[in-house]
Every structure is written in C-alpha cells, then in structure tokens.
Scaffold this active site. Structure first.
Site, PDB file in Angstrom:
ATOM      1  N   SER A 298       0.227  -3.814  -5.803  1.00 34.89           N
ATOM      2  CA  SER A 298       0.749  -3.293  -7.072  1.00 34.89           C
ATOM      3  C   SER A 298       2.168  -2.798  -6.892  1.00 34.89           C
ATOM      4  O   SER A 298       2.556  -2.353  -5.800  1.00 34.89           O
ATOM      5  CB  SER A 298      -0.143  -2.128  -7.512  1.00 34.89           C
TER       6      SER A 298
ATOM      7  N   LYS B 148      -3.320   1.286  -1.993  1.00 34.84           N
ATOM      8  CA  LYS B 148      -2.605  -0.005  -1.951  1.00 34.84           C
ATOM      9  C   LYS B 148      -1.682  -0.064  -0.736  1.00 34.84           C
ATOM     10  O   LYS B 148      -1.611  -1.092  -0.049  1.00 34.84           O
ATOM     11  CB  LYS B 148      -1.806  -0.224  -3.238  1.00 34.84           C
TER      12      LYS B 148
ATOM     13  N   TYR C 190      -4.540   6.509  -5.681  1.00 32.46           N
ATOM     14  CA  TYR C 190      -4.659   5.070  -5.967  1.00 32.46           C
ATOM     15  C   TYR C 190      -3.547   4.306  -5.262  1.00 32.46           C
ATOM     16  O   TYR C 190      -3.784   3.320  -4.554  1.00 32.46           O
ATOM     17  CB  TYR C 190      -4.606   4.817  -7.483  1.00 32.46           C
TER      18      TYR C 190
HETATM   19  P1  NAD Z   1     -10.789  -4.438 -13.130  1.00 38.93           P
HETATM   20  O1  NAD Z   1     -11.341  -3.072 -12.967  1.00 38.93           O
HETATM   21  O2  NAD Z   1     -10.913  -5.089 -14.452  1.00 38.93           O
HETATM   22  O3  NAD Z   1     -11.386  -5.413 -12.019  1.00 38.93           O
HETATM   23  C1  NAD Z   1     -11.820  -4.965 -10.755  1.00 38.93           C
HETATM   24  C2  NAD Z   1     -13.245  -5.484 -10.569  1.00 38.93           C
HETATM   25  O4  NAD Z   1     -13.725  -5.073  -9.280  1.00 38.93           O
HETATM   26  C3  NAD Z   1     -14.222  -4.923 -11.602  1.00 38.93           C
HETATM   27  O5  NAD Z   1     -14.937  -5.998 -12.170  1.00 38.93           O
HETATM   28  C4  NAD Z   1     -15.127  -3.991 -10.807  1.00 38.93           C
HETATM   29  O6  NAD Z   1     -16.439  -3.947 -11.336  1.00 38.93           O
HETATM   30  C5  NAD Z   1     -15.058  -4.614  -9.419  1.00 38.93           C
HETATM   31  N1  NAD Z   1     -15.299  -3.685  -8.309  1.00 38.93           N
HETATM   32  C6  NAD Z   1     -14.749  -2.473  -8.103  1.00 38.93           C
HETATM   33  N2  NAD Z   1     -15.190  -1.955  -6.945  1.00 38.93           N
HETATM   34  C7  NAD Z   1     -16.048  -2.861  -6.404  1.00 38.93           C
HETATM   35  C8  NAD Z   1     -16.823  -2.903  -5.215  1.00 38.93           C
HETATM   36  N3  NAD Z   1     -16.836  -1.878  -4.359  1.00 38.93           N
HETATM   37  N4  NAD Z   1     -17.567  -4.003  -4.979  1.00 38.93           N
HETATM   38  C9  NAD Z   1     -17.586  -5.044  -5.851  1.00 38.93           C
HETATM   39  N5  NAD Z   1     -16.875  -5.053  -6.980  1.00 38.93           N
HETATM   40  C10 NAD Z   1     -16.116  -3.970  -7.263  1.00 38.93           C
HETATM   41  O7  NAD Z   1      -9.249  -4.374 -12.680  1.00 38.93           O
HETATM   42  P2  NAD Z   1      -8.109  -5.464 -12.792  1.00 38.93           P
HETATM   43  O8  NAD Z   1      -7.118  -4.972 -13.759  1.00 38.93           O
HETATM   44  O9  NAD Z   1      -8.704  -6.807 -12.959  1.00 38.93           O
HETATM   45  O10 NAD Z   1      -7.462  -5.316 -11.348  1.00 38.93           O
HETATM   46  C11 NAD Z   1      -7.818  -6.139 -10.261  1.00 38.93           C
HETATM   47  C12 NAD Z   1      -7.052  -5.668  -9.034  1.00 38.93           C
HETATM   48  O11 NAD Z   1      -5.658  -5.700  -9.312  1.00 38.93           O
HETATM   49  C13 NAD Z   1      -7.366  -4.245  -8.605  1.00 38.93           C
HETATM   50  O12 NAD Z   1      -7.394  -4.190  -7.187  1.00 38.93           O
HETATM   51  C14 NAD Z   1      -6.202  -3.452  -9.136  1.00 38.93           C
HETATM   52  O13 NAD Z   1      -5.938  -2.290  -8.377  1.00 38.93           O
HETATM   53  C15 NAD Z   1      -5.065  -4.450  -8.988  1.00 38.93           C
HETATM   54  N6  NAD Z   1      -3.963  -4.191  -9.905  1.00 38.93           N
HETATM   55  C16 NAD Z   1      -4.219  -4.113 -11.243  1.00 38.93           C
HETATM   56  C17 NAD Z   1      -3.181  -3.812 -12.122  1.00 38.93           C
HETATM   57  C18 NAD Z   1      -3.448  -3.694 -13.613  1.00 38.93           C
HETATM   58  O14 NAD Z   1      -2.628  -3.127 -14.322  1.00 38.93           O
HETATM   59  N7  NAD Z   1      -4.534  -4.230 -14.135  1.00 38.93           N
HETATM   60  C19 NAD Z   1      -1.889  -3.596 -11.617  1.00 38.93           C
HETATM   61  C20 NAD Z   1      -1.662  -3.717 -10.247  1.00 38.93           C
HETATM   62  C21 NAD Z   1      -2.712  -4.007  -9.397  1.00 38.93           C
HETATM   63  C1  UD1 Z   2       0.294   2.501 -14.411  1.00 40.31           C
HETATM   64  C2  UD1 Z   2       0.133   3.247 -13.127  1.00 40.31           C
HETATM   65  C3  UD1 Z   2       0.375   2.313 -11.966  1.00 40.31           C
HETATM   66  C4  UD1 Z   2      -0.567   1.115 -12.065  1.00 40.31           C
HETATM   67  C5  UD1 Z   2      -0.363   0.450 -13.413  1.00 40.31           C
HETATM   68  C6  UD1 Z   2      -1.306  -0.699 -13.627  1.00 40.31           C
HETATM   69  C7  UD1 Z   2       0.754   5.583 -13.616  1.00 40.31           C
HETATM   70  C8  UD1 Z   2       1.746   6.659 -13.390  1.00 40.31           C
HETATM   71  N1  UD1 Z   2       1.048   4.376 -13.085  1.00 40.31           N
HETATM   72  O1  UD1 Z   2       1.605   1.966 -14.461  1.00 40.31           O
HETATM   73  O2  UD1 Z   2       0.153   2.987 -10.751  1.00 40.31           O
HETATM   74  O3  UD1 Z   2      -0.301   0.201 -11.023  1.00 40.31           O
HETATM   75  O4  UD1 Z   2      -0.588   1.397 -14.453  1.00 40.31           O
HETATM   76  O5  UD1 Z   2      -2.615  -0.258 -13.750  1.00 40.31           O
HETATM   77  O6  UD1 Z   2      -0.275   5.776 -14.243  1.00 40.31           O
HETATM   78  N2  UD1 Z   2       2.792   4.915 -22.031  1.00 40.31           N
HETATM   79  C9  UD1 Z   2       2.850   5.550 -23.251  1.00 40.31           C
HETATM   80  N3  UD1 Z   2       1.670   5.859 -23.860  1.00 40.31           N
HETATM   81  C10 UD1 Z   2       0.445   5.567 -23.333  1.00 40.31           C
HETATM   82  C11 UD1 Z   2       0.408   4.913 -22.080  1.00 40.31           C
HETATM   83  C12 UD1 Z   2       1.600   4.610 -21.454  1.00 40.31           C
HETATM   84  O7  UD1 Z   2       3.931   5.837 -23.762  1.00 40.31           O
HETATM   85  O8  UD1 Z   2      -0.594   5.889 -23.939  1.00 40.31           O
HETATM   86  C13 UD1 Z   2       4.060   4.520 -21.387  1.00 40.31           C
HETATM   87  C14 UD1 Z   2       4.263   5.036 -19.986  1.00 40.31           C
HETATM   88  O9  UD1 Z   2       4.928   6.269 -20.000  1.00 40.31           O
HETATM   89  C15 UD1 Z   2       5.102   3.899 -19.374  1.00 40.31           C
HETATM   90  C16 UD1 Z   2       4.625   2.643 -20.102  1.00 40.31           C
HETATM   91  O10 UD1 Z   2       4.029   3.104 -21.298  1.00 40.31           O
HETATM   92  O11 UD1 Z   2       6.461   4.087 -19.659  1.00 40.31           O
HETATM   93  C17 UD1 Z   2       3.614   1.826 -19.327  1.00 40.31           C
HETATM   94  O12 UD1 Z   2       2.542   2.677 -18.925  1.00 40.31           O
HETATM   95  P1  UD1 Z   2       1.193   2.102 -18.278  1.00 40.31           P
HETATM   96  O13 UD1 Z   2       0.698   0.970 -19.086  1.00 40.31           O
HETATM   97  O14 UD1 Z   2       0.265   3.253 -18.065  1.00 40.31           O
HETATM   98  O15 UD1 Z   2       1.680   1.496 -16.905  1.00 40.31           O
HETATM   99  P2  UD1 Z   2       2.505   2.193 -15.709  1.00 40.31           P
HETATM  100  O16 UD1 Z   2       2.662   3.639 -15.911  1.00 40.31           O
HETATM  101  O17 UD1 Z   2       3.740   1.378 -15.501  1.00 40.31           O
END
Ligand code: NAD
Ligand code: UD1
Length: 337
Positions: free
Chosen positions: A124, A152, A148
C-alpha cells in the site's frame, strides 16, 4: 497458470479473480470471509462463465493451507488476505499483527515448504508514511503512521529477507494508491462492513441514501481547493496490473516494489463533483476539520509500473464514479441485498 489467491472474495481479490478466469488461468481462493461474502465469487463465476474453486479457510491455519498447496500445486500466489481498516488497527493492534503478520508468515512458510516461490503481494501507499514529495517514487523513504501501515512495512521486509535467504524467489510488492470503482457490469464491487472509512464508498452510500451527508475532512490543506488530494485507481485497472505482474514475475529478482496508481490526483471536492454527475443528483456534504493522520496529497509516480509491468491505468475519475455508482445503485445494501 494455476493461481492460489488469498482473500479472493474481497473487493480487489474478486475483481482480480475475474480477470484471471477470463485469461484462462485456474484459481483457488482461500478466504475466511471475515470481511467479505461468498456471493462475490458466485457472481464472478457468472461473469466469467467459469468458476474459481472457493475454499473457506484462514491463512493462519497452517495444516489446512499446506493441504491446499499440496492438492492445488499453484504456480504462483496472489496474497490479498488481511485486515485493512486504519482506525481499527489503532484500537486492536494485536489483532492486526496476528492476522496480517502471522498469516503472512504461515503463507510464506507453506510456500517455501512446497517450493512455490512466485508471489504477488498487496502492499500500500501507506508505506510512504507522510509523503515528502509528490508524485511519490518507489525509493521514497518508508514509514508507518499506524499499526495497519506497520504490517505492510514488515511484510515487505519479510518478503525481502526470505528472498535474500535462498535463490529462486520472485516477489512483486504492489503498492496500491486508492483503489475505487467497480466492475462495469455492476455485479461486483466494494461492500465495506459497517460505516465506511474511505471516501468513495462513503460518497456512494450517501448518494444512494444510506448516509445523510459526506464529511469533508479538512479544507485548509496546501492543495488547489484546500481539500485532500489522492490518486484514485479503478479496481479493474488494478486487477489488470496483477495479471501483468504474474506474467512478468520471472523478471522480478527477489522482492521488488512497484507503485500502482494513475499519476493524477483529485481533491475530495473534485471527487464529490464527479460522483454527483455520475449519480445524477447532488450529494450533500459538510465541511469538517482535518482527520488525524491524513496527508495533504499522495499521488503515485507510476513510471516503474509502465517499464516493469507494461501497465498503465486506463480509466479516469469519470469511469470510476460511473462504475462505482452502477454497483451501488443496483446493490444498495451490497451483497446482503
Ligand atoms: P477486503 O477486506 O475486501 O479483502 C480482503 C479479504 O481477505 C477479505 O475477503 C477477507 O475476508 C479476507 N481475509 C482477511 N483475513 C484473512 C485470513 N486470516 N484468512 C483468510 N482470509 C482473510 O480488502 P481489499 O480492499 O480487497 O484489500 C485487499 C488487500 O489489499 C489487503 O491486503 C489490503 O490491505 C490491501 N490494500 C487495500 C487497499 C484498499 O484501499 N482497498 C489499499 C492498499 C492496500
Ligand atoms: C486510507 C488509509 C490508508 C489506506 C487507504 C486504503 C488513513 C489515514 N489512510 O487512505 O492507510 O491504505 O485508506 O484503504 O486512513 N475523506 C473525507 N471524508 C471521508 C473519508 C475520507 O474527506 O469520509 C478524505 C480524506 O481526508 C482524504 C481522502 O478523502 O483526503 C481519501 O481518504 P480515504 O479514502 O480514507 O483514503 P486515504 O486516507 O488516502
């Protein structure tokens, strides 16, 4: 290829599984459904006209994981499974260390035992801590602002240490910026449990009437309109990047990090305007103080993804909002509808 996907029922995992199936790959997903529904992969099967094998299980259950690896004999693993809510990680750090770090350690040890050394990991942009500059290149200093983010960082280091301990590992550490949007069919999308923390699902749930208004966190940042700027990447583009990484994994010597973003940032107010246009209605919002821990801006330098993966994002904010809205409108209560 035979791909074992952890967390395949989740938001990004389900979109990636669809792409893999459509590309002719065989997929086994192991997911404990702690943050997802088995319905997502049922819908993926309909869209792909073929199925992934969906196993309910926890990656911390080493014996189960080992039996799956022995039976399925994957060529590569895509590791999505993990907990991802920043605020929850501050309240429950040990749960995050257990799930994300112990879980990944189990996975890596089973991969080593079965000589499967090809891995794509969901890292991430959170590993950049508070960005010192934008756009952010991969050699930007790393830091963690919360438990969190620390998981990572540590997982990236675990992968590097393991790859350094024996030859033959090919690991892509994909650093996602802000994944949003949904498949254009409107059949699969993000279905956060409880109140969303992230902007886009909150905006769309407000548009569909599940929330009264969006809170805009911070209006005094040093950005063009004072609200936070992020690099929003369409989940379908993100899925394509995983397939590209798998196809080029042989060229990854040890563990290498690659940003996945568009290189273009949008402010919260720009997102609200684009979402209102897609939904065809005004989305109410209130201006609020800054949220603790937020950076003013975080935008990817996506050039390495282009050279290493031959991948660039194709979809812009208009596509993101149109597709996310289609999913939200057709499934107002997510998969529970
Ligand atoms: P998500 O929660 O929708 O998907 C994660 C999946 O993993 C879920 O289906 C959950 O049930 C499963 N899971 C969690 N712990 C588990 C375990 N111990 N064993 C088996 N399954 C398990 O999240 P996502 O948005 O699809 O994210 C996927 C990955 O990408 C995560 O590692 C997350 O940290 C990373 N990531 C997500 C974002 C984002 O904004 N969505 C941003 C950066 C990184
Ligand atoms: C957040 C996490 C980051 C994670 C990412 C994806 C924090 C501080 N960071 O990123 O670690 O990898 O999600 O899961 O939580 N915002 C609003 N109103 C809201 C929500 C968000 O104004 O209700 C704003 C935030 O201030 C930011 C932008 O929208 O400027 C995006 O926010 P968000 O979607 O939560 O993502 P990140 O903060 O970038």
């Amino acid at each position: 290829m035979r791909i074992l996907v952890t967390g395949g029922a989740g938001f990004i995992g389900s979109h990636c599984t669809l792409d893999l199936l459509k590309g002719g790959h065989d997929v086994l997903s192991v997911d404990n459904h702690s943050n997802s529904s088995p319905e997502s992969l049922r819908r993926v099967a309909k869209l792909a006209a073929r199925e992934a094998e969906a196993v309910e299980g926890d990656i911390r259950d080493r014996a189960h994981l080992l039996s799956l690896f022995r039976r399925f004999t994957p060529d590569a693993v895509i590791h999505f499974a993990g907990l991802k809510a920043v605020g929850e990680s501050v309240e429950k750090p040990l749960e995050y260390f257990d799930n994300n770090l112990v879980g990944t350690n189990m996975l890596l040890s089973v991969m080593r035992e079965t000589a499967c050394r090809n891995l794509v990991f969901s890292s991430s942009a959170t590993v950049y801590g508070t960005p010192e500059k934008n756009p952010i290149p991969e050699d930007h200093p790393r830091g963690a602002l919360n438990p969190y983010g620390r998981t990572k960082l540590v997982i990236e280091d675990m992968c590097r240490d393991l790859a350094g301990s024996e030859a033959g590992w090919h690991i892509a550490l994909l650093r996602y910026f802000n994944p949003v949007g949904a498949h254009e069919s409107g059949e699969i999308g993000e279905d956060p449990r409880g109140t969303p923390n992230n902007l886009m699902p909150y905006v769309m749930q407000t548009a569909v009437g599940r929330r009264p208004h969006v809170n805009v966190f911070g209006t005094d940042y040093a950005t063009p309109d004072g609200t936070g700027v992020r690099d929003y990447i369409h989940v379908v583009d993100l899925a394509a990047a995983h397939v590209a990484a798998l196809e080029r994994l042989d060229s990854f010597e040890g563990a290498e990090a690659v940003n996945l973003g568009t290189g273009r940032g949008y402010s919260v107010l720009e997102v609200l305007a684009a979402a209102s246009k897609a939904a065809g209605k005004d989305i109410p919002f209130k201006l609020r103080p800054r949220r603790a821990g937020d950076a003013a801006a975080a935008v990817a330098d996506p050039s390495l993804a282009k050279t290493r993966l031959g991948w660039t994002a194709k979809r812009g904010l208009g596509d993101i909002c149109a597709d996310h809205w289609r999913w939200q409108e057709r499934n107002p209560a997510g998969y529970g509808a």
